[in-house]
Design a protein around this motif. Structure first.
Motif, PDB file in Angstrom:
ATOM      1  N   LEU A  45       0.801  -1.219   0.000  1.00 16.66           N
ATOM      2  CA  LEU A  45       0.000   0.000   0.000  1.00 16.66           C
ATOM      3  C   LEU A  45       0.837   1.274   0.000  1.00 16.66           C
ATOM      4  O   LEU A  45       0.294   2.361  -0.213  1.00 16.66           O
ATOM      5  CB  LEU A  45      -0.961   0.000   1.190  1.00 16.66           C
ATOM      6  CG  LEU A  45      -2.062  -1.056   1.118  1.00 16.66           C
ATOM      7  CD1 LEU A  45      -2.903  -1.023   2.381  1.00 16.66           C
ATOM      8  CD2 LEU A  45      -2.929  -0.873  -0.109  1.00 16.66           C
ATOM      9  N   THR A  46       2.125   1.169   0.212  1.00 13.30           N
ATOM     10  CA  THR A  46       2.973   2.355   0.145  1.00 13.30           C
ATOM     11  C   THR A  46       3.660   2.491  -1.208  1.00 13.30           C
ATOM     12  O   THR A  46       4.408   3.451  -1.410  1.00 13.30           O
ATOM     13  CB  THR A  46       4.047   2.333   1.245  1.00 13.30           C
ATOM     14  OG1 THR A  46       4.812   1.137   1.123  1.00 13.30           O
ATOM     15  CG2 THR A  46       3.420   2.401   2.625  1.00 13.30           C
ATOM     16  N   ARG A  47       3.404   1.578  -2.121  1.00 13.34           N
ATOM     17  CA  ARG A  47       3.972   1.687  -3.460  1.00 13.34           C
ATOM     18  C   ARG A  47       3.273   2.827  -4.202  1.00 13.34           C
ATOM     19  O   ARG A  47       2.077   3.052  -4.027  1.00 13.34           O
ATOM     20  CB  ARG A  47       3.791   0.401  -4.268  1.00 13.34           C
ATOM     21  CG  ARG A  47       4.406  -0.833  -3.642  1.00 13.34           C
ATOM     22  CD  ARG A  47       5.916  -0.789  -3.616  1.00 13.34           C
ATOM     23  NE  ARG A  47       6.352  -0.220  -2.356  1.00 13.34           N
ATOM     24  CZ  ARG A  47       7.524   0.311  -2.106  1.00 13.34           C
ATOM     25  NH1 ARG A  47       8.437   0.369  -3.009  1.00 13.34           N
ATOM     26  NH2 ARG A  47       7.827   0.805  -0.931  1.00 13.34           N
ATOM     27  N   PRO A  48       3.988   3.546  -5.050  1.00 17.46           N
ATOM     28  CA  PRO A  48       3.384   4.680  -5.763  1.00 17.46           C
ATOM     29  C   PRO A  48       2.169   4.304  -6.601  1.00 17.46           C
ATOM     30  O   PRO A  48       1.220   5.076  -6.711  1.00 17.46           O
ATOM     31  CB  PRO A  48       4.523   5.177  -6.659  1.00 17.46           C
ATOM     32  CG  PRO A  48       5.758   4.742  -5.982  1.00 17.46           C
ATOM     33  CD  PRO A  48       5.418   3.455  -5.288  1.00 17.46           C
ATOM     34  N   ARG A  49       2.175   3.119  -7.194  1.00 16.11           N
ATOM     35  CA  ARG A  49       1.036   2.697  -8.025  1.00 16.11           C
ATOM     36  C   ARG A  49      -0.247   2.646  -7.204  1.00 16.11           C
ATOM     37  O   ARG A  49      -1.274   3.186  -7.608  1.00 16.11           O
ATOM     38  CB  ARG A  49       1.348   1.323  -8.620  1.00 16.11           C
ATOM     39  CG  ARG A  49       0.204   0.679  -9.315  1.00 16.11           C
ATOM     40  CD  ARG A  49       0.082   1.247 -10.713  1.00 16.11           C
ATOM     41  NE  ARG A  49      -1.133   0.791 -11.312  1.00 16.11           N
ATOM     42  CZ  ARG A  49      -2.123   1.587 -11.628  1.00 16.11           C
ATOM     43  NH1 ARG A  49      -2.042   2.862 -11.433  1.00 16.11           N
ATOM     44  NH2 ARG A  49      -3.213   1.112 -12.176  1.00 16.11           N
ATOM     45  N   LEU A  50      -0.213   1.990  -6.061  1.00 13.91           N
ATOM     46  CA  LEU A  50      -1.418   1.896  -5.242  1.00 13.91           C
ATOM     47  C   LEU A  50      -1.729   3.216  -4.550  1.00 13.91           C
ATOM     48  O   LEU A  50      -2.892   3.491  -4.272  1.00 13.91           O
ATOM     49  CB  LEU A  50      -1.296   0.757  -4.238  1.00 13.91           C
ATOM     50  CG  LEU A  50      -1.649  -0.598  -4.842  1.00 13.91           C
ATOM     51  CD1 LEU A  50      -1.368  -1.709  -3.862  1.00 13.91           C
ATOM     52  CD2 LEU A  50      -3.083  -0.654  -5.282  1.00 13.91           C
ATOM     53  N   GLN A  51      -0.741   4.034  -4.305  1.00 10.68           N
ATOM     54  CA  GLN A  51      -1.018   5.363  -3.760  1.00 10.68           C
ATOM     55  C   GLN A  51      -1.871   6.161  -4.743  1.00 10.68           C
ATOM     56  O   GLN A  51      -2.810   6.837  -4.342  1.00 10.68           O
ATOM     57  CB  GLN A  51       0.293   6.106  -3.484  1.00 10.68           C
ATOM     58  CG  GLN A  51       1.081   5.550  -2.335  1.00 10.68           C
ATOM     59  CD  GLN A  51       0.456   5.911  -1.007  1.00 10.68           C
ATOM     60  OE1 GLN A  51      -0.061   6.999  -0.846  1.00 10.68           O
ATOM     61  NE2 GLN A  51       0.514   4.996  -0.075  1.00 10.68           N
ATOM     62  N   ARG A  52      -1.546   6.083  -6.043  1.00 15.06           N
ATOM     63  CA  ARG A  52      -2.343   6.780  -7.055  1.00 15.06           C
ATOM     64  C   ARG A  52      -3.745   6.205  -7.149  1.00 15.06           C
ATOM     65  O   ARG A  52      -4.719   6.942  -7.293  1.00 15.06           O
ATOM     66  CB  ARG A  52      -1.656   6.712  -8.412  1.00 15.06           C
ATOM     67  CG  ARG A  52      -0.472   7.638  -8.529  1.00 15.06           C
ATOM     68  CD  ARG A  52       0.023   7.718  -9.954  1.00 15.06           C
ATOM     69  NE  ARG A  52       0.484   6.446 -10.477  1.00 15.06           N
ATOM     70  CZ  ARG A  52       1.727   6.003 -10.380  1.00 15.06           C
ATOM     71  NH1 ARG A  52       2.644   6.727  -9.774  1.00 15.06           N
ATOM     72  NH2 ARG A  52       2.057   4.846 -10.903  1.00 15.06           N
ATOM     73  N   VAL A  53      -3.867   4.881  -7.071  1.00 12.61           N
ATOM     74  CA  VAL A  53      -5.192   4.249  -7.125  1.00 12.61           C
ATOM     75  C   VAL A  53      -6.051   4.716  -5.951  1.00 12.61           C
ATOM     76  O   VAL A  53      -7.209   5.081  -6.125  1.00 12.61           O
ATOM     77  CB  VAL A  53      -5.055   2.704  -7.128  1.00 12.61           C
ATOM     78  CG1 VAL A  53      -6.397   2.042  -6.916  1.00 12.61           C
ATOM     79  CG2 VAL A  53      -4.428   2.230  -8.416  1.00 12.61           C
ATOM     80  N   ILE A  54      -5.488   4.726  -4.768  1.00  6.41           N
ATOM     81  CA  ILE A  54      -6.234   5.137  -3.581  1.00  6.41           C
ATOM     82  C   ILE A  54      -6.629   6.603  -3.686  1.00  6.41           C
ATOM     83  O   ILE A  54      -7.757   6.984  -3.336  1.00  6.41           O
ATOM     84  CB  ILE A  54      -5.409   4.853  -2.310  1.00  6.41           C
ATOM     85  CG1 ILE A  54      -5.286   3.338  -2.113  1.00  6.41           C
ATOM     86  CG2 ILE A  54      -6.040   5.498  -1.087  1.00  6.41           C
ATOM     87  CD1 ILE A  54      -4.286   2.928  -1.062  1.00  6.41           C
ATOM     88  N   ARG A  55      -5.731   7.448  -4.185  1.00  3.17           N
ATOM     89  CA  ARG A  55      -6.066   8.862  -4.366  1.00  3.17           C
ATOM     90  C   ARG A  55      -7.218   9.033  -5.349  1.00  3.17           C
ATOM     91  O   ARG A  55      -8.114   9.839  -5.134  1.00  3.17           O
ATOM     92  CB  ARG A  55      -4.849   9.641  -4.859  1.00  3.17           C
ATOM     93  CG  ARG A  55      -4.091  10.272  -3.735  1.00  3.17           C
ATOM     94  CD  ARG A  55      -3.061  11.243  -4.263  1.00  3.17           C
ATOM     95  NE  ARG A  55      -1.765  10.628  -4.012  1.00  3.17           N
ATOM     96  CZ  ARG A  55      -0.844  10.351  -4.912  1.00  3.17           C
ATOM     97  NH1 ARG A  55      -1.025  10.669  -6.164  1.00  3.17           N
ATOM     98  NH2 ARG A  55       0.275   9.779  -4.571  1.00  3.17           N
ATOM     99  N   ARG A  56      -7.192   8.266  -6.448  1.00  4.45           N
ATOM    100  CA  ARG A  56      -8.285   8.358  -7.419  1.00  4.45           C
ATOM    101  C   ARG A  56      -9.600   7.872  -6.826  1.00  4.45           C
ATOM    102  O   ARG A  56     -10.662   8.414  -7.117  1.00  4.45           O
ATOM    103  CB  ARG A  56      -7.942   7.558  -8.667  1.00  4.45           C
ATOM    104  CG  ARG A  56      -7.144   8.345  -9.666  1.00  4.45           C
ATOM    105  CD  ARG A  56      -7.128   7.667 -11.015  1.00  4.45           C
ATOM    106  NE  ARG A  56      -6.476   6.377 -11.001  1.00  4.45           N
ATOM    107  CZ  ARG A  56      -5.166   6.200 -11.137  1.00  4.45           C
ATOM    108  NH1 ARG A  56      -4.381   7.233 -11.301  1.00  4.45           N
ATOM    109  NH2 ARG A  56      -4.656   4.998 -11.128  1.00  4.45           N
ATOM    110  N   LEU A  57      -9.549   6.824  -5.999  1.00  5.07           N
ATOM    111  CA  LEU A  57     -10.772   6.323  -5.377  1.00  5.07           C
ATOM    112  C   LEU A  57     -11.373   7.353  -4.419  1.00  5.07           C
ATOM    113  O   LEU A  57     -12.585   7.425  -4.268  1.00  5.07           O
ATOM    114  CB  LEU A  57     -10.491   5.023  -4.629  1.00  5.07           C
ATOM    115  CG  LEU A  57     -10.290   3.794  -5.493  1.00  5.07           C
ATOM    116  CD1 LEU A  57      -9.923   2.609  -4.623  1.00  5.07           C
ATOM    117  CD2 LEU A  57     -11.525   3.485  -6.297  1.00  5.07           C
ATOM    118  N   ARG A  58     -10.518   8.137  -3.772  1.00  3.40           N
ATOM    119  CA  ARG A  58     -11.008   9.180  -2.876  1.00  3.40           C
ATOM    120  C   ARG A  58     -11.480  10.416  -3.640  1.00  3.40           C
ATOM    121  O   ARG A  58     -12.081  11.302  -3.054  1.00  3.40           O
ATOM    122  CB  ARG A  58      -9.915   9.587  -1.887  1.00  3.40           C
ATOM    123  CG  ARG A  58      -9.751   8.589  -0.776  1.00  3.40           C
ATOM    124  CD  ARG A  58      -8.834   9.137   0.259  1.00  3.40           C
ATOM    125  NE  ARG A  58      -7.468   9.014  -0.268  1.00  3.40           N
ATOM    126  CZ  ARG A  58      -6.389   9.405   0.361  1.00  3.40           C
ATOM    127  NH1 ARG A  58      -6.477   9.986   1.514  1.00  3.40           N
ATOM    128  NH2 ARG A  58      -5.199   9.240  -0.169  1.00  3.40           N
TER     129      ARG A  58
END
Length: 70
Positions: A45-58
């Motif tokens: 969850l600290t990888r940049p790819r999933l950080q971007r996914v989580i930001r988009r979901l929010r």
């Protein structure tokens, strides 16, 4: 939600469940399995790819244009 976001979330969920099940079978300890699962999630969850996914979901905008949908 984009297909690559779904794949990223599915990867995170599936690998976590496999790690939990596999480590429980190997170690026969729920505590060790949860610790390994937590460590894996902290890493993924600290990888940049999933950080971007989580930001988009929010709903936060991604201003860098790295993954543009043209």
């Amino acid at each position: 939600m984009r297909a690559r976001d779904v794949r990223a979330l599915a990867f995170c969920a599936v690998t976590t469940l496999l790690l939990l099940a596999g480590s429980y079978l190997v170690f026969q300890s729920a505590l060790i399995s949860l610790a390994l699962g937590g460590a894996w999630l902290a890493f993924v969850l600290t990888r940049p790819r999933l950080q971007r996914v989580i930001r988009r979901l929010r709903g936060e905008p991604d201003w860098n244009g790295y993954f543009r949908n043209d």
